[in-house]
Design a protein around this motif. Structure first.
Motif, PDB file in Angstrom:
ATOM      1  N   THR A  40      55.145  43.163  35.496  1.00 45.08           N
ATOM      2  CA  THR A  40      54.843  43.403  34.094  1.00 45.08           C
ATOM      3  C   THR A  40      55.175  42.130  33.339  1.00 45.08           C
ATOM      4  OG1 THR A  40      55.316  45.752  34.265  1.00 45.08           O
ATOM      5  CG2 THR A  40      55.388  44.796  32.068  1.00 45.08           C
ATOM      6  N   TYR A  41      54.246  41.683  32.519  1.00 41.79           N
ATOM      7  CA  TYR A  41      54.410  40.460  31.749  1.00 41.79           C
ATOM      8  C   TYR A  41      54.763  40.825  30.316  1.00 41.79           C
ATOM      9  CZ  TYR A  41      52.164  38.549  35.827  1.00 41.79           C
ATOM     10  OH  TYR A  41      51.865  38.199  37.122  1.00 41.79           O
ATOM     11  N   THR A  42      55.421  39.912  29.631  1.00 40.09           N
ATOM     12  CA  THR A  42      55.805  40.124  28.241  1.00 40.09           C
ATOM     13  C   THR A  42      55.234  39.006  27.385  1.00 40.09           C
ATOM     14  OG1 THR A  42      57.854  41.199  28.912  1.00 40.09           O
ATOM     15  CG2 THR A  42      57.742  40.411  26.641  1.00 40.09           C
ATOM     16  N   LEU A  43      54.576  39.393  26.321  1.00 39.32           N
ATOM     17  CA  LEU A  43      53.990  38.430  25.389  1.00 39.32           C
ATOM     18  C   LEU A  43      54.948  38.195  24.237  1.00 39.32           C
ATOM     19  CD1 LEU A  43      51.474  36.796  24.409  1.00 39.32           C
ATOM     20  CD2 LEU A  43      50.831  38.866  23.151  1.00 39.32           C
ATOM     21  N   LEU A  44      55.292  36.943  24.024  1.00 36.73           N
ATOM     22  CA  LEU A  44      56.091  36.549  22.863  1.00 36.73           C
ATOM     23  C   LEU A  44      55.187  35.727  21.948  1.00 36.73           C
ATOM     24  CD1 LEU A  44      59.351  35.455  24.725  1.00 36.73           C
ATOM     25  CD2 LEU A  44      58.908  37.632  23.566  1.00 36.73           C
ATOM     26  N   SER A  45      54.593  36.385  21.005  1.00 38.92           N
ATOM     27  CA  SER A  45      53.662  35.718  20.091  1.00 38.92           C
ATOM     28  C   SER A  45      54.401  34.775  19.160  1.00 38.92           C
ATOM     29  CB  SER A  45      52.909  36.744  19.245  1.00 38.92           C
ATOM     30  OG  SER A  45      52.142  37.581  20.056  1.00 38.92           O
ATOM     31  N   HIS A  46      53.728  33.704  18.803  1.00 43.36           N
ATOM     32  CA  HIS A  46      54.274  32.783  17.811  1.00 43.36           C
ATOM     33  C   HIS A  46      54.237  33.483  16.453  1.00 43.36           C
ATOM     34  CE1 HIS A  46      54.562  29.316  15.162  1.00 43.36           C
ATOM     35  NE2 HIS A  46      55.052  28.660  16.194  1.00 43.36           N
ATOM     36  N   CYS A  47      55.236  33.236  15.637  1.00 45.75           N
ATOM     37  CA  CYS A  47      55.321  33.929  14.349  1.00 45.75           C
ATOM     38  C   CYS A  47      54.097  33.669  13.476  1.00 45.75           C
ATOM     39  CB  CYS A  47      56.606  33.563  13.619  1.00 45.75           C
ATOM     40  SG  CYS A  47      56.799  31.803  13.284  1.00 45.75           S
ATOM     41  N   THR A  48      53.560  32.456  13.522  1.00 48.41           N
ATOM     42  CA  THR A  48      52.365  32.139  12.738  1.00 48.41           C
ATOM     43  C   THR A  48      51.172  32.950  13.224  1.00 48.41           C
ATOM     44  OG1 THR A  48      53.186  29.908  12.377  1.00 48.41           O
ATOM     45  CG2 THR A  48      50.846  30.277  11.968  1.00 48.41           C
ATOM     46  N   GLU A  49      51.032  33.072  14.543  1.00 45.80           N
ATOM     47  CA  GLU A  49      49.936  33.868  15.107  1.00 45.80           C
ATOM     48  C   GLU A  49      50.064  35.325  14.686  1.00 45.80           C
ATOM     49  OE1 GLU A  49      47.874  34.711  19.435  1.00 45.80           O
ATOM     50  OE2 GLU A  49      50.005  34.285  19.372  1.00 45.80           O
ATOM     51  N   THR A  50      51.275  35.856  14.751  1.00 45.51           N
ATOM     52  CA  THR A  50      51.501  37.255  14.391  1.00 45.51           C
ATOM     53  C   THR A  50      51.171  37.510  12.928  1.00 45.51           C
ATOM     54  OG1 THR A  50      53.249  37.382  16.055  1.00 45.51           O
ATOM     55  CG2 THR A  50      53.242  39.084  14.369  1.00 45.51           C
ATOM     56  N   THR A  51      51.521  36.564  12.072  1.00 39.95           N
ATOM     57  CA  THR A  51      51.262  36.724  10.644  1.00 39.95           C
ATOM     58  C   THR A  51      49.783  36.543  10.312  1.00 39.95           C
ATOM     59  OG1 THR A  51      53.469  35.902  10.130  1.00 39.95           O
ATOM     60  CG2 THR A  51      51.856  35.848   8.345  1.00 39.95           C
ATOM     61  N   ALA A  52      49.177  35.503  10.858  1.00 33.37           N
ATOM     62  CA  ALA A  52      47.786  35.191  10.530  1.00 33.37           C
ATOM     63  C   ALA A  52      46.791  36.101  11.243  1.00 33.37           C
ATOM     64  CB  ALA A  52      47.485  33.733  10.879  1.00 33.37           C
ATOM     65  N   MET A  53      47.161  36.579  12.429  1.00 35.09           N
ATOM     66  CA  MET A  53      46.243  37.394  13.230  1.00 35.09           C
ATOM     67  C   MET A  53      46.999  38.601  13.786  1.00 35.09           C
ATOM     68  SD  MET A  53      44.405  34.312  15.248  1.00 35.09           S
ATOM     69  CE  MET A  53      42.807  35.076  15.435  1.00 35.09           C
ATOM     70  N   PRO A  54      47.244  39.598  12.968  1.00 32.39           N
ATOM     71  CA  PRO A  54      48.066  40.730  13.399  1.00 32.39           C
ATOM     72  C   PRO A  54      47.513  41.485  14.611  1.00 32.39           C
ATOM     73  CG  PRO A  54      47.329  41.006  11.113  1.00 32.39           C
ATOM     74  CD  PRO A  54      46.813  39.702  11.593  1.00 32.39           C
ATOM     75  N   LYS A  55      46.224  41.379  14.894  1.00 34.84           N
ATOM     76  CA  LYS A  55      45.635  42.098  16.029  1.00 34.84           C
ATOM     77  C   LYS A  55      45.614  41.261  17.307  1.00 34.84           C
ATOM     78  CE  LYS A  55      42.827  44.924  13.026  1.00 34.84           C
ATOM     79  NZ  LYS A  55      42.779  46.311  13.203  1.00 34.84           N
ATOM     80  N   ALA A  56      46.161  40.059  17.274  1.00 32.24           N
ATOM     81  CA  ALA A  56      46.136  39.175  18.440  1.00 32.24           C
ATOM     82  C   ALA A  56      46.823  39.808  19.646  1.00 32.24           C
ATOM     83  CB  ALA A  56      46.777  37.833  18.111  1.00 32.24           C
ATOM     84  N   ALA A  57      47.925  40.501  19.436  1.00 34.98           N
ATOM     85  CA  ALA A  57      48.629  41.149  20.554  1.00 34.98           C
ATOM     86  C   ALA A  57      47.734  42.180  21.231  1.00 34.98           C
ATOM     87  CB  ALA A  57      49.922  41.787  20.070  1.00 34.98           C
ATOM     88  N   ASN A  58      46.933  42.892  20.453  1.00 34.95           N
ATOM     89  CA  ASN A  58      45.999  43.867  21.031  1.00 34.95           C
ATOM     90  C   ASN A  58      44.929  43.175  21.863  1.00 34.95           C
ATOM     91  OD1 ASN A  58      47.349  45.951  19.764  1.00 34.95           O
ATOM     92  ND2 ASN A  58      45.969  45.991  18.022  1.00 34.95           N
ATOM     93  N   VAL A  59      44.475  42.025  21.406  1.00 36.42           N
ATOM     94  CA  VAL A  59      43.474  41.268  22.160  1.00 36.42           C
ATOM     95  C   VAL A  59      44.064  40.832  23.492  1.00 36.42           C
ATOM     96  CG1 VAL A  59      42.008  39.209  22.179  1.00 36.42           C
ATOM     97  CG2 VAL A  59      42.280  40.523  20.066  1.00 36.42           C
ATOM     98  N   TRP A  60      45.297  40.296  23.465  1.00 36.92           N
ATOM     99  CA  TRP A  60      45.967  39.909  24.709  1.00 36.92           C
ATOM    100  C   TRP A  60      46.142  41.109  25.629  1.00 36.92           C
ATOM    101  CZ3 TRP A  60      46.043  35.357  26.652  1.00 36.92           C
ATOM    102  CH2 TRP A  60      46.121  34.230  25.849  1.00 36.92           C
ATOM    103  N   GLN A  61      46.501  42.255  25.060  1.00 36.79           N
ATOM    104  CA  GLN A  61      46.669  43.475  25.848  1.00 36.79           C
ATOM    105  C   GLN A  61      45.366  43.821  26.568  1.00 36.79           C
ATOM    106  OE1 GLN A  61      49.805  45.357  25.474  1.00 36.79           O
ATOM    107  NE2 GLN A  61      49.120  46.167  27.412  1.00 36.79           N
ATOM    108  N   ASN A  62      44.253  43.703  25.886  1.00 43.03           N
ATOM    109  CA  ASN A  62      42.946  43.991  26.490  1.00 43.03           C
ATOM    110  C   ASN A  62      42.600  42.998  27.593  1.00 43.03           C
ATOM    111  OD1 ASN A  62      42.541  46.225  24.867  1.00 43.03           O
ATOM    112  ND2 ASN A  62      41.457  45.046  23.302  1.00 43.03           N
ATOM    113  N   ILE A  63      42.913  41.735  27.382  1.00 44.11           N
ATOM    114  CA  ILE A  63      42.647  40.707  28.397  1.00 44.11           C
ATOM    115  C   ILE A  63      43.426  41.030  29.671  1.00 44.11           C
ATOM    116  CG2 ILE A  63      42.994  38.278  29.006  1.00 44.11           C
ATOM    117  CD1 ILE A  63      42.537  37.710  25.918  1.00 44.11           C
TER     118      ILE A  63
END
Length: 76
Positions: A40-63
């Motif tokens: 199991t992998y863990t994604l640690l998003s950059h704070c700027t990415e999380t703020t500017a693109m709140p759905k980015a984690a969902n995109v990574w989850q789908n990938i």
């Protein structure tokens, strides 16, 4: 955004994508059957990415899901 503001009308017709945006457009069918991982992998998003693109984690989850890999996302 920077390409538009710096180049203006000279920008040309091209698309700039972040890694997850590009990966989301790819097909992994030819790879998924060859990946055998129970990790199991863990994604640690950059704070700027999380703020500017709140759905980015969902995109990574789908990938990761397309590759049959398990991904946890955490609030950063």
């Amino acid at each position: 955004d920077e390409y538009n503001s710096i180049l203006g009308e000279q920008r040309g017709d091209f698309e700039v994508l972040l890694a997850h945006e590009w990966l989301a457009k790819q097909s992994f069918n030819h790879l998924a059957d060859n990946i055998k991982s129970s990790d199991t992998y863990t994604l640690l998003s950059h704070c700027t990415e999380t703020t500017a693109m709140p759905k980015a984690a969902n995109v990574w989850q789908n990938i990761f899901s397309d590759l049959r890999l398990s991904l946890n996302t955490t609030a950063t």
